[in-house]
Design a protein around this motif. Structure first.
Motif, mmCIF file in Angstrom:
data_model
loop_
_atom_site.group_PDB
_atom_site.id
_atom_site.type_symbol
_atom_site.label_atom_id
_atom_site.label_comp_id
_atom_site.label_asym_id
_atom_site.label_seq_id
_atom_site.Cartn_x
_atom_site.Cartn_y
_atom_site.Cartn_z
ATOM 1 N N VAL A 281 4.576 0.438 11.942
ATOM 2 C CA VAL A 281 4.413 -0.646 11.163
ATOM 3 C C VAL A 281 4.717 -0.025 9.584
ATOM 4 O O VAL A 281 5.461 -0.823 9.032
ATOM 5 N N SER B 74 8.333 -0.460 9.032
ATOM 6 C CA SER B 74 8.937 -1.943 9.088
ATOM 7 C C SER B 74 8.159 -2.458 7.664
ATOM 8 O O SER B 74 9.014 -3.364 7.182
ATOM 9 N N LEU B 75 7.228 -1.773 7.144
ATOM 10 C CA LEU B 75 6.665 -2.569 5.559
ATOM 11 C C LEU B 75 7.903 -2.409 4.667
ATOM 12 O O LEU B 75 8.009 -3.177 3.820
ATOM 13 N N VAL C 208 4.830 -8.726 9.581
ATOM 14 C CA VAL C 208 4.265 -7.451 10.046
ATOM 15 C C VAL C 208 2.999 -7.616 11.037
ATOM 16 O O VAL C 208 2.992 -7.121 12.053
ATOM 17 N N TYR D 144 10.203 -5.437 4.174
ATOM 18 C CA TYR D 144 9.690 -6.697 3.614
ATOM 19 C C TYR D 144 9.331 -6.175 2.233
ATOM 20 O O TYR D 144 8.870 -6.921 1.320
#
Ligand SMILES: CC(=O)SCCNC(=O)CCNC(=O)[C@H](O)C(C)(C)COP(=O)(O)OP(=O)(O)OC[C@H]1O[C@@H](n2cnc3c(N)ncnc32)[C@H](O)[C@@H]1OP(=O)(O)O
Ligand SMILES: O=C([O-])CC(=O)C(=O)O
Length: 371
Positions: A96, A99-100, A76, A103
């Motif tokens: 972000v 996108s976290l 990230v 993961y």
């Protein structure tokens, strides 16, 4: 069916997290004035999520978990380096947070335990992300979070790379307390609508960040600072504001959908603005803000909201203006998560109706015959 524009006055959910009754804001029934003066942000986070103030052990446990999860996946951070340098900070944060989820192996685990853990992760990671974003765009390396300190302290440390002054930590902590939750505001509603489809918490918070970004909501704090920068000095306040009012333009940081007699959070931020000005030995921003308030209140009857004095406070703390709304998100993610967890507890799809005002009795016309 008749629509109520902007859903004004419509009661759309039951909630036991925060209330606004007769202009008084409470978190779990505790007046915001008491919390602003006495509570730490972490105590407020616990209060919003668990419905009670933490014991010392519970608070220590939360601070330890926030520390444990504050490190953001390397992928990230690497992604942040690829964003255009001129990216909008809230667009970057929204991207972000989305996108976290990629993961987090439990991103789609809908168990109560996993959802609470994801709330802790988001609360822990947002400050790290905002600080890393701010440093990377200036060509600096991100700074790893410290363990065992509060979010206000850690955020200022990760942003500047220096140990923040106690007065700055206390001001930031109070600002975080004041922004943590606010009943069914637009971003919280967006979060609840999203997760009421049984979508995941990352989707809910991503929706909320998108809603907070707008200048009629959280984006107003940055817009206030743009205005203060444009005005530039005390003597320019009156002609600038008069011109805005003559042109029927909105003055950012004033007015509120629910509070018509003033936002109870604004007085705390006004005091903070004065104190920070005194400490800096430069009262310009505070005095300009007071003058704007006098003019808007006397001519329009509108009072400052939470976004008005926070602008001068953050500037006096040395924070760039496009980080103001991301800081709002660092605080409000506590409230969004509380509302998301509450929504999951007693969920029903949120799907209102629209009053149809379009054409009726129309017919399909073949493409070659259309005018
Ligand atoms: C954390 C937060 O979200 S707090 C709110 C942050 N937003 C801002 O500060 C932006 C500026 N303020 C506003 O736009 C509004 O006051 C809102 C969006 C916050 C609340 O809006 P609403 O309850 O929908 O009021 P609405 O926008 O319909 O305004 C009602 C009237 O007051 C006027 N008005 C409201 N706010 C302002 C303002 N800040 N400056 C000038 N006039 C205003 C409107 O122009 C309108 O006037 P009219 O009836 O003559 O057309
Ligand atoms: O409640 C609202 O409409 C906006 C607001 O003040 C907040 O979200 O803090």
């Amino acid at each position: 069916m008749t629509a109520t524009k902007g859903l004004e006055g419509i009661v759309a959910a039951k909630s036991s997290i925060s209330s606004i009754i007769d202009g008084v804001l409470t978190y779990q029934g505790i007046n915001i004035d008491e919390l602003a003066e006495q509570a730490s942000f972490e105590e407020v986070v616990y209060l919003l999520w668990h419905g009670k103030l933490p014991t010392q052990d519970e608070l220590d446990g939360l601070i330890a978990e926030l520390g444990q999860f504050a490190t953001v996946p390397t992928e990230v951070i690497e992604g942040l380096r690829l964003y255009p340098k001129a990216s909008n900070s809230m667009a970057a944060l929204r991207t972000v947070v989305s996108s976290l989820a990629l993961y987090d192996s439990e991103a789609n685990d809908m168990s109560k335990e996993a959802n609470l853990r994801k709330a802790i992760k988001l609360q822990a990671q947002l400050p790290t992300v905002v600080a890393a974003y701010a440093r990377i765009r200036e060509g600096k390396e991100p700074i790893a979070p410290k363990q065992g300190v509060g979010i206000a302290h850690n955020f200022l440390y990760m942003l500047t790379g220096e140990e923040p002054a106690q007065v700055a930590i206390e001001a930031m902590d109070k600002a975080l307390v004041l922004h943590a939750d606010h009943e069914l505001n637009a971003s919280t509603f967006a979060a609840r609508v999203t997760v009421a489809t049984l979508s995941d918490i990352y989707s809910g918070v991503t929706s909320a960040i998108g809603a907070l970004k707008g200048p009629l909501h959280g984006g107003a704090n940055e817009a206030v600072m743009v205005m203060l920068d444009e005005i530039g000095s005390l003597v320019n306040v009156e002609p600038y504001i008069q011109n805005k009012l003559n042109n029927k333009e909105k003055v950012m940081g004033f007015g509120h959908r629910v509070y018509k007699n003033g936002d109870p959070r604004a007085k705390h931020l006004m005091q903070m603005s004065r104190q920070l000005g005194e400490l800096k030995g430069d009262m310009t921003l505070y005095e300009m803000s007071i003058k704007i308030e006098d003019l808007i209140t006397s001519q329009k009857g509108l009072k400052p909201n939470v976004d008005f004095y926070s602008a001068s406070c953050y500037t006096m703390l040395g924070i760039p203006r496009d980080l103001f709304t991301p800081i709002f998100a660092i605080s409000r993610v506590s409230g969004w998560s509380a509302h998301i967890l509450e929504q999951y507890e007693d969920n029903r799809l949120i799907r209102p109706r629209a009053e149809y005002v379009g054409p009726v009795n129309q017919h399909y016309v073949a493409i070659g015959e259309r005018g």
